[in-house]
Write a protein that holds these residues in place. Sequence first.
Motif, PDB file in Angstrom:
ATOM      1  N   ARG A  81       3.238   6.171   4.101  1.00  0.00           N
ATOM      2  CA  ARG A  81       4.013   6.639   5.239  1.00  0.00           C
ATOM      3  C   ARG A  81       5.039   7.697   4.836  1.00  0.00           C
ATOM      4  O   ARG A  81       5.134   8.744   5.455  1.00  0.00           O
ATOM      5  N   ASP A  82       5.804   7.405   3.765  1.00  0.00           N
ATOM      6  CA  ASP A  82       6.891   8.315   3.399  1.00  0.00           C
ATOM      7  C   ASP A  82       6.728   8.986   2.041  1.00  0.00           C
ATOM      8  O   ASP A  82       7.552   9.812   1.648  1.00  0.00           O
ATOM      9  N   GLY A  83       5.670   8.639   1.305  1.00  0.00           N
ATOM     10  CA  GLY A  83       5.451   9.247   0.006  1.00  0.00           C
ATOM     11  C   GLY A  83       6.334   8.706  -1.107  1.00  0.00           C
ATOM     12  O   GLY A  83       6.253   9.170  -2.246  1.00  0.00           O
ATOM     13  N   ALA A  84       7.160   7.730  -0.809  1.00  0.00           N
ATOM     14  CA  ALA A  84       8.063   7.153  -1.812  1.00  0.00           C
ATOM     15  C   ALA A  84       7.304   6.187  -2.717  1.00  0.00           C
ATOM     16  O   ALA A  84       6.229   5.691  -2.358  1.00  0.00           O
ATOM     17  N   PRO A  85       7.843   5.892  -3.922  1.00  0.00           N
ATOM     18  CA  PRO A  85       7.205   4.892  -4.788  1.00  0.00           C
ATOM     19  C   PRO A  85       6.950   3.597  -4.014  1.00  0.00           C
ATOM     20  O   PRO A  85       7.830   3.102  -3.299  1.00  0.00           O
ATOM     21  N   THR A  86       5.741   3.080  -4.150  1.00  0.00           N
ATOM     22  CA  THR A  86       5.304   1.922  -3.368  1.00  0.00           C
ATOM     23  C   THR A  86       5.251   0.677  -4.241  1.00  0.00           C
ATOM     24  O   THR A  86       4.446   0.608  -5.172  1.00  0.00           O
ATOM     25  N   PRO A  87       6.088  -0.337  -3.955  1.00  0.00           N
ATOM     26  CA  PRO A  87       6.012  -1.592  -4.703  1.00  0.00           C
ATOM     27  C   PRO A  87       4.789  -2.399  -4.275  1.00  0.00           C
ATOM     28  O   PRO A  87       4.542  -2.580  -3.084  1.00  0.00           O
TER      29      PRO A  87
ATOM     30  N   VAL B 202       3.191   5.584  -7.240  1.00  0.00           N
ATOM     31  CA  VAL B 202       3.753   6.750  -6.572  1.00  0.00           C
ATOM     32  C   VAL B 202       2.624   7.483  -5.835  1.00  0.00           C
ATOM     33  O   VAL B 202       1.725   8.034  -6.478  1.00  0.00           O
ATOM     34  N   PRO B 203       2.640   7.477  -4.509  1.00  0.00           N
ATOM     35  CA  PRO B 203       1.587   8.169  -3.757  1.00  0.00           C
ATOM     36  C   PRO B 203       1.651   9.675  -3.997  1.00  0.00           C
ATOM     37  O   PRO B 203       2.703  10.232  -4.318  1.00  0.00           O
ATOM     38  N   GLN B 204       0.536  10.326  -3.812  1.00  0.00           N
ATOM     39  CA  GLN B 204       0.500  11.780  -3.962  1.00  0.00           C
ATOM     40  C   GLN B 204       1.008  12.502  -2.724  1.00  0.00           C
ATOM     41  O   GLN B 204       1.460  13.646  -2.816  1.00  0.00           O
TER      42      GLN B 204
ATOM     43  N   PRO C 221       3.898  -1.005   1.253  1.00  0.00           N
ATOM     44  CA  PRO C 221       4.606  -2.010   0.457  1.00  0.00           C
ATOM     45  C   PRO C 221       3.838  -3.326   0.370  1.00  0.00           C
ATOM     46  O   PRO C 221       3.287  -3.807   1.365  1.00  0.00           O
ATOM     47  N   ASN C 222       3.788  -3.878  -0.845  1.00  0.00           N
ATOM     48  CA  ASN C 222       3.099  -5.140  -1.121  1.00  0.00           C
ATOM     49  C   ASN C 222       1.592  -5.050  -0.954  1.00  0.00           C
ATOM     50  O   ASN C 222       0.929  -6.032  -0.629  1.00  0.00           O
TER      51      ASN C 222
END
Length: 200
Positions: free
Chosen positions: A48-54, A62-64, A15-16
């Motif tokens: 860390r969690d694969g969730a969309p990253t702001p 969006v990480p792979q 994040p960030n």
Amino acid sequence: MSDGTRRRIALILFPNVGELDAIGPWEVLSHWTSRYPEDGWDLHSVSRDGAPTPCAKGLTIVPQYARDAAPTADVILHPGGQGTRPLLADEDHLDWVRRLSKEATLTTSVCTGALVLAKAGLLRGRPVTTHRTSLDLLAELEPTARVDREARFIDDGDLVTSAGVSAGIDMALHLVAKLHTVERARQVRYGIQYDPEPPV
């Protein structure tokens, strides 16, 4: 030419994260790995969690992969940005970076990503650099590091650190030359039309 073994580069997201810190090297390395697959390298992003990253300035990536599902990487790239500050106190993230670095043959950073590497204990006694506004903090986090205040990037064998933001593009081109050839790096630079001529 590749020996047939696929090798992997992992871009770490959080994040960030600074947009250009991540996307600049991604543009270089993805152009290389997608246009020249015969070189034997693949690129992926992981968080860390694969969730969309702001990101720091409003973009979302969006990480792979989530970290527990990601393939082992030969090269890791830790970008910087505002989000690195909380990571300095995030033992879970620091442990993850230590593990990734131990598994990899090459650890790299853009901008204040070097602060995270320092806090993880990966910069002891090494020549390093970071964003010009964070050079003093880098020296504080790792007093044994030899902080270079002028370099665009520094290659110390299995560690490459770069200065702020746009310097990550230069470092990524250097990585193509280091991992393959100077000629390939020149082809990539031509392909992405990277010919800086600042208007001011």
